[in-house]
Structure formats: C-alpha cells, structure tokens
Scaffold this active site. Structure first.
Site, PDB file in Angstrom:
ATOM      1  N   SER A 201      -5.438   0.344  46.580  1.00  0.00           N
ATOM      2  CA  SER A 201      -4.130   0.416  45.935  1.00  0.00           C
ATOM      3  C   SER A 201      -4.234  -0.174  44.530  1.00  0.00           C
ATOM      4  O   SER A 201      -5.033   0.312  43.728  1.00  0.00           O
ATOM      5  CB  SER A 201      -3.076  -0.282  46.792  1.00  0.00           C
ATOM      6  OG  SER A 201      -1.768   0.066  46.371  1.00  0.00           O
ATOM      7  N   GLU A 329      -0.569   8.702  52.887  1.00  0.00           N
ATOM      8  CA  GLU A 329      -0.385   7.419  52.208  1.00  0.00           C
ATOM      9  C   GLU A 329       1.072   6.942  52.205  1.00  0.00           C
ATOM     10  O   GLU A 329       1.367   5.789  52.510  1.00  0.00           O
ATOM     11  CB  GLU A 329      -0.870   7.526  50.756  1.00  0.00           C
ATOM     12  CG  GLU A 329      -2.325   7.875  50.594  1.00  0.00           C
ATOM     13  CD  GLU A 329      -3.218   6.663  50.457  1.00  0.00           C
ATOM     14  OE1 GLU A 329      -2.735   5.539  50.658  1.00  0.00           O
ATOM     15  OE2 GLU A 329      -4.410   6.854  50.135  1.00  0.00           O
ATOM     16  N   HIS A 418      -0.988   4.385  54.030  1.00  0.00           N
ATOM     17  CA  HIS A 418      -1.544   3.565  52.955  1.00  0.00           C
ATOM     18  C   HIS A 418      -2.048   2.231  53.499  1.00  0.00           C
ATOM     19  O   HIS A 418      -1.347   1.563  54.244  1.00  0.00           O
ATOM     20  CB  HIS A 418      -0.445   3.324  51.919  1.00  0.00           C
ATOM     21  CG  HIS A 418      -0.894   2.678  50.654  1.00  0.00           C
ATOM     22  ND1 HIS A 418      -1.780   3.279  49.792  1.00  0.00           N
ATOM     23  CD2 HIS A 418      -0.559   1.486  50.085  1.00  0.00           C
ATOM     24  CE1 HIS A 418      -1.965   2.492  48.744  1.00  0.00           C
ATOM     25  NE2 HIS A 418      -1.247   1.394  48.900  1.00  0.00           N
TER      26      HIS A 418
END
Length: 501
Positions: A201, A329, A418
C-alpha cells in the site's frame, strides 16, 4: 514488546555503536534502534539529521512509538497506538547464526516499509514480524518508522528555506533509514549490497517513489512494491492547495507558531483537511486526484520527477522488481449502497466510462458492487502495477504477481482484499488479527508456504521462479490454493484503460 525471563541478551558492535538485542523465537530481535535525530524541537518539518554513535550500549529491547497518527476507524486501523514525534526508529530480525564465531555474513537484507495511506501504521505491526525470514531463510529483515501526514509531507516551503524539504520529509526519513542500514547492517550479518526494499500500500508507493529518488541510488538493489506503484505523489500546486487548507484549519501559519503548536492540533487539522478533500475509491477531489492531500511531492531535489516519468527515463534501471496486486483490493473499504448511478459516477471521475462498458460485458454476472470493486481495484492497484512494469521494459527484470486467495471472513465478502497477502508473504498466518481476515476453516498454510518461498527466493537471488513481465507474454503468477502462471490475464479489461497495447 518487552523481553521475557527466557530471552537471551546479545550485543552487536556496529559503526553506530554497541546495540543490545535479544534472542526470541529462535531469531535475534533488535527493536527500536534510532536511525536519525528525533524530529522534535527545532527539527520539526525539517530534513532528518544523522545521529552521533552511541557512547553507551543502546538497549534495543522494545519497540519505539509510532509516528503521530489518528486511527481511521477502518477494519485494519481502528485502535489508538502509542505515538511520539520521536519516531525515527527501525527494528532488525536476524538469524542466530550471526553470533557464531567465523560467521561470514553477507546475507540478503529486506527493508520493509509499512503502509497506512501515509497517515497511519508502524514497523512493529505483528504481521511484519520477520522471524521466519530470519530463522528459516537466513535473511536479515529491517522494518522502519517514518514521519506521516502533515508532519511528513505538508508543503511549508513558502515559509522559508529551513522548510525546503517539508513536502518530502517522510521520504527523506526512509532514505536516512536506508543509509543507516547501508552503514551498519554488516554488523547484523547482512550485506549492504544485497538490499531489497519492500512494502505494501503506502509502503508500496514508497518503494516506487524511492526508485525515483537520486539520493537513494545504490542503497538498494531490488524492490517489492505490493499493491502500490508510481501513481501516488503530488505536484507542488496540489500540495500547496492542500497545505493552505491545513494551515487555515490549524489557525497557525507562521514558522514560529508551527514549531510550537501541539501535535494533537496538527493531527486534528490534518484530519479535517483529509476529510475536506476526500479519500477512497472513486473520490476524485478538487486537487485533481483521488489520493491523500499529504503525499510525497515531486518536482524537488529529492524527487525531481513523478515516479513513473522517472522510471521511463531510466531511474533504477539496474534494480530487479517483483510487483503485483490483489484481486479484490477495494472490498476493504467498500461500504454503503451501490447502484448503477454510483458506479457510473466513479467511472466518470476516473474518465473510465469505456472501461465500465467493457467490464459490464466481460463480467455479465457481476452486480453493481462487484463492478465497482473491479473498477476501483484496477484503477488504484492493478493498472498502476502494470504501468510500472511497462515502463521498465529496457531495465532489469520486473516480475508480476496477482494474489487471488479469497478470504472466508464475512461470508466471503472480502475476497482477495487489500493487505491480505502480507501475512502469507511473511508466513505469519498465526499472528494476531490474521485469523479474522482469513475467516473460518482450515488455515491456508500451503499458500503461505508458496508465497513465503517466492519472496525469500527473490530477496536472495533476484529470481521468483517465473519469466519476467514483457509486452508479449505479460506473464503473471496467480497465488491461490493452486498457484498458476497466466499470460496477460484479463487482457480486454487491461486494454480498456489505454496505454501500451
């Protein structure tokens, strides 16, 4: 995390000074080592400064505070953390064999950069525990903290030369940590010329950003940006607009006031500015972007060009890269009712109306929510990873993966969401909180075994075990209960975003 009666103490002699750590779970842990001066007092909003060597043995026996932050209220960031402006610390996990007489050292090193949208997170999160890399694969693992939010990226350059780096300080912190690793990691059994930077991320954004920073050149030889690539920096005009709102909300705008105002007030103004500009899937704000108002700024000495432009121009051409994204995600923050109007509004914000038409045809069974997740996942994560790989066709190899294992939590609503791949790559399925994201049923240890081996092999050899990503085959390794190499997956949807065919 404190030591126990059963932990064995050990001291390493490094250029930074004597550093005491402990043996824990058949690996060595050195927690909370400062790598730069604390950014407090007259160093707030300024570039990190080097530390003098320790005069006494430094006890690296507990993790440091995180950088100042406010929990977002999300599933992975809902609890307050212990934070302080004195936050520039790193942690090291190393094999116990480094203590043996005659140990040759020279081990591969992974430096992990935490995620959290550049506003939250820390290197001490249990999912990032490097014990199994160290114990089972003879790899030295470093995790770091760095300044976040306004304290790391607010553009105060107009207030004077002393704030010339204010809009890139969080990145400069990361570079300072890498310089510390370069200078000291041999004492922990690592090779400063075998360093892989990795992150997920915002950590993945950071990896791609560092690849574009001239001052980071030579501090790493490989990179693993997970669910994050080159599309998350700001031009100076957008950063200044956001900072003007931040200063107006804070009610302080002079250099003297900013150096003395409380951190709590800074965080409150930061939060208000973030809320004003919006964040999350599909929210294109008045800055002309869907990213946070506190991201690294390009167009300066540290980051001269936007990362993708820098890579196209040959930055980090010798760096080998493993990159990829997760299948679903954006389920992590998908909420509220989704209807056709919302999906169309998001597509319009992305200028992706044509892509939405294609997705509607390639996914005939998808409902509105499924289409929104597919569209936002590709826009924010999959397509940026592909663009990074496309930009490096004349550089060292780039290898592509996709994580497809679907969580069983929440009746399967999360899918391959995610951050779910992190404990698989670290082989940390037994760490706190992972079971919630995995959901009920048998632990998918076989998937973790496969991914952890791939990450370890790449860190040690530069080869993950499949062909590089090129514009002909677009080879992509799919991690699931059955791991499978696929050429040009979802090609029609990829083509819907334009770019290289």
């Amino acid at each position: 995390m404190e030591g126990t009666m059963n932990d064995k103490s050990t001291t390493i002699h490094a250029p930074a000074g004597n550093i005491q750590g402990r043996e824990k779970n058949d690996a060595l842990l050195f927690a909370g080592i400062p790598y730069a001066q604390a950014p407090i007092d007259n160093l707030r909003f300024k570039a990190p400064q080097p530390l003098a060597p320790f005069t006494d043995t430094f006890a690296a026996l507990k993790f440091s505070p995180a950088a100042p932050q406010i929990p977002s209220g999300g599933m992975t960031d809902s609890a307050p953390v212990r934070w302080s402006e004195d936050c520039l610390y790193l942690n090291i996990s190393a094999p116990t064999n480094i203590l043996k007489e005659g140990d040759a050292g020279g081990r591969a090193v992974m430096v992990w950069i935490h995620g959290g949208g550049y506003t939250s997170g820390q290197g001490a999160i249990p999912w990032y525990n490097g014990t199994r890399f160290a114990k089972n694969n003879d790899i030295v693992v470093v995790s770091i903290n760095y300044r976040l939010g306004a304290l790391g990226f607010a553009d105060l350059t107009h207030l004077g030369d002393e704030f010339a780096t204010s809009n890139i300080n969080g990145t400069l912190d990361q570079i300072a940590a890498l310089q510390w690793v370069h200078d000291n990691i041999a004492a922990f059994g690592g090779d400063p010329d075998r360093v892989t930077i990795a992150g997920e991320s915002a950590g993945g954004f950071s990896v791609a950003t560092l690849m574009a920073c001239p001052s980071a050149d030579g501090l790493f030889q490989q990179a693993i940006p997970q669910s994050g690539a080159c599309h998350h920096t700001l031009p100076a005009t957008a950063a200044r607009t956001a900072t003007d709102h931040f200063l107006q909300t804070l009610g302080h705008s002079s250099a003297v006031e900013l150096m003395t105002v409380s951190v709590d007030a800074i965080l409150a103004a930061q939060n208000a500015t973030t809320a004003h500009y919006g964040r999350g899937a599909g929210q294109v704000n008045e800055l002309g972007t869907s990213v946070s108002p506190f991201y690294p700024v390009h167009g300066n000495t540290t980051l001269p060009a936007a990362p993708l432009d820098a890579l196209k121009a040959g930055a980090s051409a010798s760096v080998r890269v493993l990159t990829g994204s997760n299948k679903d995600e954006t389920t992590l923050w998908s909420s509220g009712q989704t209807d056709q109007a919302k999906v169309e509004r998001v597509a319009a914000g992305y200028q992706a109306e044509h892509a939405l038409e294609i997705y509607g045809r390639t996914r005939p069974e998808a409902n509105h929510h499924d289409l929104l997740v597919a569209l936002t996942t590709d826009h924010m994560f999959r397509i940026p990873a592909i663009r990074l790989a496309e930009a490096r066709q004349d550089a060292a190899p780039t290898f592509m993966y996709q994580f497809n294992w679907r969580s069983r939590a929440m009746d399967g609503a999360l899918g391959a969401t995610h951050s779910l791949e992190i404990p698989f790559a670290f082989d940390n399925l037994d760490q706190a909180g992972v079971d919630f994201f995995i959901g009920p049923g048998e632990k998918p240890q076989a998937v973790a075994d496969t991914m952890h081996k791939v990450w370890s092999d790449f860190i040690k050899t530069g080869e993950p075990g499949w062909p590089r990503y090129d514009l002909t085959t677009r080879a992509t390794m799919m991690f699931d209960n059955e791991t499978l190499l696929v050429e040009d997956p979802d090609s029609e949807e990829r083509l819907a975003w334009g770019g290289i065919r």
